[in-house]
Write a protein that holds these residues in place. Structure first.
Motif, PDB file in Angstrom:
ATOM      1  N   ALA A   1      -3.316  52.331  16.125  1.00 17.27           N
ATOM      2  CA  ALA A   1      -4.744  52.231  15.823  1.00 17.27           C
ATOM      3  C   ALA A   1      -5.002  51.095  14.837  1.00 17.27           C
ATOM      4  CB  ALA A   1      -5.264  53.547  15.272  1.00 17.27           C
ATOM      5  N   ALA A   2      -4.162  50.997  13.807  1.00 12.14           N
ATOM      6  CA  ALA A   2      -4.321  49.926  12.819  1.00 12.14           C
ATOM      7  C   ALA A   2      -4.053  48.560  13.445  1.00 12.14           C
ATOM      8  CB  ALA A   2      -3.377  50.151  11.645  1.00 12.14           C
ATOM      9  N   LEU A   3      -3.020  48.476  14.290  1.00 10.06           N
ATOM     10  CA  LEU A   3      -2.715  47.208  14.967  1.00 10.06           C
ATOM     11  C   LEU A   3      -3.838  46.785  15.903  1.00 10.06           C
ATOM     12  CD1 LEU A   3       1.086  47.389  15.865  1.00 10.06           C
ATOM     13  CD2 LEU A   3      -0.071  45.601  14.558  1.00 10.06           C
ATOM     14  N   SER A   4      -4.420  47.740  16.622  1.00  8.69           N
ATOM     15  CA  SER A   4      -5.501  47.390  17.540  1.00  8.69           C
ATOM     16  C   SER A   4      -6.735  46.920  16.773  1.00  8.69           C
ATOM     17  CB  SER A   4      -5.832  48.545  18.489  1.00  8.69           C
ATOM     18  OG  SER A   4      -6.309  49.659  17.778  1.00  8.69           O
ATOM     19  N   ALA A   5      -7.015  47.528  15.639  1.00  4.67           N
ATOM     20  CA  ALA A   5      -8.158  47.088  14.817  1.00  4.67           C
ATOM     21  C   ALA A   5      -7.912  45.691  14.264  1.00  4.67           C
ATOM     22  CB  ALA A   5      -8.402  48.079  13.689  1.00  4.67           C
ATOM     23  N   THR A   6      -6.705  45.452  13.758  1.00  2.00           N
ATOM     24  CA  THR A   6      -6.355  44.136  13.240  1.00  2.00           C
ATOM     25  C   THR A   6      -6.390  43.092  14.348  1.00  2.00           C
ATOM     26  OG1 THR A   6      -4.962  45.117  11.546  1.00  2.00           O
ATOM     27  CG2 THR A   6      -4.554  42.807  12.054  1.00  2.00           C
TER      28      THR A   6
ATOM     29  N   HIS B   1     -11.824  48.413  22.923  1.00  2.10           N
ATOM     30  CA  HIS B   1     -11.277  47.903  24.182  1.00  2.10           C
ATOM     31  C   HIS B   1      -9.755  47.797  24.109  1.00  2.10           C
ATOM     32  CE1 HIS B   1     -11.743  46.009  28.078  1.00  2.10           C
ATOM     33  NE2 HIS B   1     -10.849  45.093  27.695  1.00  2.10           N
ATOM     34  N   VAL B   2      -9.242  47.290  23.001  1.00  5.11           N
ATOM     35  CA  VAL B   2      -7.783  47.166  22.842  1.00  5.11           C
ATOM     36  C   VAL B   2      -7.146  48.551  22.822  1.00  5.11           C
ATOM     37  CG1 VAL B   2      -5.948  46.442  21.252  1.00  5.11           C
ATOM     38  CG2 VAL B   2      -7.863  44.911  21.720  1.00  5.11           C
ATOM     39  N   ARG B   3      -7.765  49.511  22.116  1.00  2.00           N
ATOM     40  CA  ARG B   3      -7.219  50.874  22.096  1.00  2.00           C
ATOM     41  C   ARG B   3      -7.181  51.457  23.505  1.00  2.00           C
ATOM     42  NH1 ARG B   3     -10.164  50.835  17.424  1.00  2.00           N
ATOM     43  NH2 ARG B   3     -11.977  51.845  18.353  1.00  2.00           N
ATOM     44  N   GLN B   4      -8.241  51.200  24.287  1.00  5.20           N
ATOM     45  CA  GLN B   4      -8.273  51.707  25.666  1.00  5.20           C
ATOM     46  C   GLN B   4      -7.152  51.075  26.495  1.00  5.20           C
ATOM     47  OE1 GLN B   4     -11.582  50.439  28.008  1.00  5.20           O
ATOM     48  NE2 GLN B   4     -11.313  52.035  29.526  1.00  5.20           N
ATOM     49  N   LEU B   5      -6.954  49.782  26.349  1.00  5.34           N
ATOM     50  CA  LEU B   5      -5.869  49.114  27.075  1.00  5.34           C
ATOM     51  C   LEU B   5      -4.522  49.726  26.720  1.00  5.34           C
ATOM     52  CD1 LEU B   5      -6.859  45.347  26.799  1.00  5.34           C
ATOM     53  CD2 LEU B   5      -6.708  46.694  28.894  1.00  5.34           C
ATOM     54  N   LEU B   6      -4.338  50.027  25.447  1.00  2.00           N
ATOM     55  CA  LEU B   6      -3.072  50.601  25.007  1.00  2.00           C
ATOM     56  C   LEU B   6      -2.858  51.992  25.582  1.00  2.00           C
ATOM     57  CD1 LEU B   6      -3.106  49.477  21.292  1.00  2.00           C
ATOM     58  CD2 LEU B   6      -1.684  48.577  23.134  1.00  2.00           C
ATOM     59  N   GLU B   7      -3.925  52.788  25.610  1.00  2.00           N
ATOM     60  CA  GLU B   7      -3.798  54.150  26.118  1.00  2.00           C
ATOM     61  C   GLU B   7      -3.572  54.159  27.626  1.00  2.00           C
ATOM     62  OE1 GLU B   7      -7.392  55.927  24.730  1.00  2.00           O
ATOM     63  OE2 GLU B   7      -6.645  56.131  22.686  1.00  2.00           O
ATOM     64  N   VAL B   8      -4.338  53.346  28.342  1.00  5.70           N
ATOM     65  CA  VAL B   8      -4.254  53.342  29.803  1.00  5.70           C
ATOM     66  C   VAL B   8      -2.974  52.687  30.294  1.00  5.70           C
ATOM     67  CG1 VAL B   8      -5.344  52.442  31.895  1.00  5.70           C
ATOM     68  CG2 VAL B   8      -6.743  53.445  30.100  1.00  5.70           C
ATOM     69  N   HIS B   9      -2.565  51.614  29.643  1.00  2.65           N
ATOM     70  CA  HIS B   9      -1.427  50.847  30.150  1.00  2.65           C
ATOM     71  C   HIS B   9      -0.173  51.000  29.314  1.00  2.65           C
ATOM     72  CE1 HIS B   9      -4.041  49.148  33.113  1.00  2.65           C
ATOM     73  NE2 HIS B   9      -4.917  48.918  32.166  1.00  2.65           N
ATOM     74  N   ALA B  10      -0.221  51.890  28.352  1.00  2.00           N
ATOM     75  CA  ALA B  10       0.946  52.248  27.554  1.00  2.00           C
ATOM     76  C   ALA B  10       1.708  51.035  27.022  1.00  2.00           C
ATOM     77  CB  ALA B  10       1.873  53.153  28.361  1.00  2.00           C
ATOM     78  N   ALA B  11       0.982  50.099  26.458  1.00  2.00           N
ATOM     79  CA  ALA B  11       1.645  48.973  25.797  1.00  2.00           C
ATOM     80  C   ALA B  11       2.344  49.510  24.567  1.00  2.00           C
ATOM     81  CB  ALA B  11       0.628  47.906  25.402  1.00  2.00           C
TER      82      ALA B  11
ATOM     83  N   CYS C   1       4.091  49.509  20.783  1.00  3.31           N
ATOM     84  CA  CYS C   1       3.712  49.034  19.456  1.00  3.31           C
ATOM     85  C   CYS C   1       4.325  47.650  19.221  1.00  3.31           C
ATOM     86  CB  CYS C   1       4.205  50.029  18.431  1.00  3.31           C
ATOM     87  SG  CYS C   1       3.521  49.811  16.803  1.00  3.31           S
ATOM     88  N   ALA C   2       5.551  47.446  19.674  1.00  2.00           N
ATOM     89  CA  ALA C   2       6.224  46.152  19.493  1.00  2.00           C
ATOM     90  C   ALA C   2       5.488  45.045  20.245  1.00  2.00           C
ATOM     91  CB  ALA C   2       7.667  46.245  19.964  1.00  2.00           C
ATOM     92  N   GLU C   3       5.028  45.336  21.479  1.00  3.67           N
ATOM     93  CA  GLU C   3       4.291  44.334  22.262  1.00  3.67           C
ATOM     94  C   GLU C   3       2.986  43.964  21.562  1.00  3.67           C
ATOM     95  OE1 GLU C   3       5.388  45.258  26.894  1.00  3.67           O
ATOM     96  OE2 GLU C   3       4.044  46.644  25.855  1.00  3.67           O
ATOM     97  N   LEU C   4       2.272  44.960  21.084  1.00  5.44           N
ATOM     98  CA  LEU C   4       1.006  44.689  20.411  1.00  5.44           C
ATOM     99  C   LEU C   4       1.246  43.960  19.085  1.00  5.44           C
ATOM    100  CD1 LEU C   4      -2.034  44.893  20.336  1.00  5.44           C
ATOM    101  CD2 LEU C   4      -1.805  47.137  19.262  1.00  5.44           C
ATOM    102  N   ARG C   5       2.258  44.356  18.352  1.00  7.03           N
ATOM    103  CA  ARG C   5       2.576  43.687  17.086  1.00  7.03           C
ATOM    104  C   ARG C   5       2.888  42.212  17.331  1.00  7.03           C
ATOM    105  NH1 ARG C   5       6.626  46.464  15.663  1.00  7.03           N
ATOM    106  NH2 ARG C   5       5.463  48.144  14.690  1.00  7.03           N
ATOM    107  N   GLU C   6       3.633  41.922  18.398  1.00  4.84           N
ATOM    108  CA  GLU C   6       3.964  40.534  18.745  1.00  4.84           C
ATOM    109  C   GLU C   6       2.694  39.733  19.050  1.00  4.84           C
ATOM    110  OE1 GLU C   6       6.074  38.218  22.456  1.00  4.84           O
ATOM    111  OE2 GLU C   6       6.848  40.190  21.913  1.00  4.84           O
ATOM    112  N   LEU C   7       1.776  40.328  19.818  1.00  8.73           N
ATOM    113  CA  LEU C   7       0.515  39.654  20.129  1.00  8.73           C
ATOM    114  C   LEU C   7      -0.305  39.414  18.866  1.00  8.73           C
ATOM    115  CD1 LEU C   7      -1.636  38.595  22.139  1.00  8.73           C
ATOM    116  CD2 LEU C   7      -2.493  40.957  22.250  1.00  8.73           C
TER     117      LEU C   7
END
Length: 144
Positions: A6-11, A78-88, A90-96
């Motif tokens: 949640a924090a990563l998606s907000a950032t 939108h990012v949170r939804q992408l993460l939930e639906v497509h199960a990205a 934490c490492a992938e999101l942190r890299e982005l």
């Protein structure tokens, strides 16, 4: 969704929206496109972001305060939804997010270009370019 995601998606949303109105947007768009193409994610998000970018730039050009708060909230969701639906992961999101933050913190610097011509005398214009495709040159001859 756990608190770290949640924090990563907000950032990530905040960083992404801040990049919309910079010269680094084309690089950020490509990073996001690659992130979205990893799964079956809907890549219309890029088109949506282009619309947000156009609105933010128009507001800035018109001299209106550029309040990106709503855009940040919208893209956080939108990012949170992408993460939930497509199960990205934490490492992938942190890299982005890290890549986006690097773009934001280190604005694109214009490259220094030095051109030189060797190999004789040139009796006409010289064009130097990275890549030219589908080129057609029409010339006029003095006897025509």
């Amino acid at each position: 969704m756990d608190s770290e995601l949640a924090a990563l998606s907000a950032t990530g949303a905040s960083t992404l929206v801040s990049l919309l109105v910079t010269d680094s947007w084309s690089h950020a768009r490509e990073l996001l496109r690659r992130f979205l193409s990893r799964g079956d994610a809907d890549t219309s998000a890029i088109t949506d972001l282009e619309g947000v970018r156009a609105r933010l730039l128009a507001a800035r050009t018109a001299g209106h305060p550029c309040d990106a708060h709503d855009a940040v909230e919208q893209w956080g969701a939108h990012v949170r939804q992408l993460l939930e639906v497509h199960a990205a992961s934490c490492a992938e999101l942190r890299e982005l997010v890290t890549s986006l933050q690097r773009l934001r913190d280190e604005p694109a610097q214009p490259a220094t270009v030095h051109n030189s011509i060797e190999g004789g005398v040139q009796h006409g214009p010289v064009i130097q370019s990275g890549r030219i495709t589908g080129l057609t040159i029409h010339t006029t001859h003095p006897d025509h």
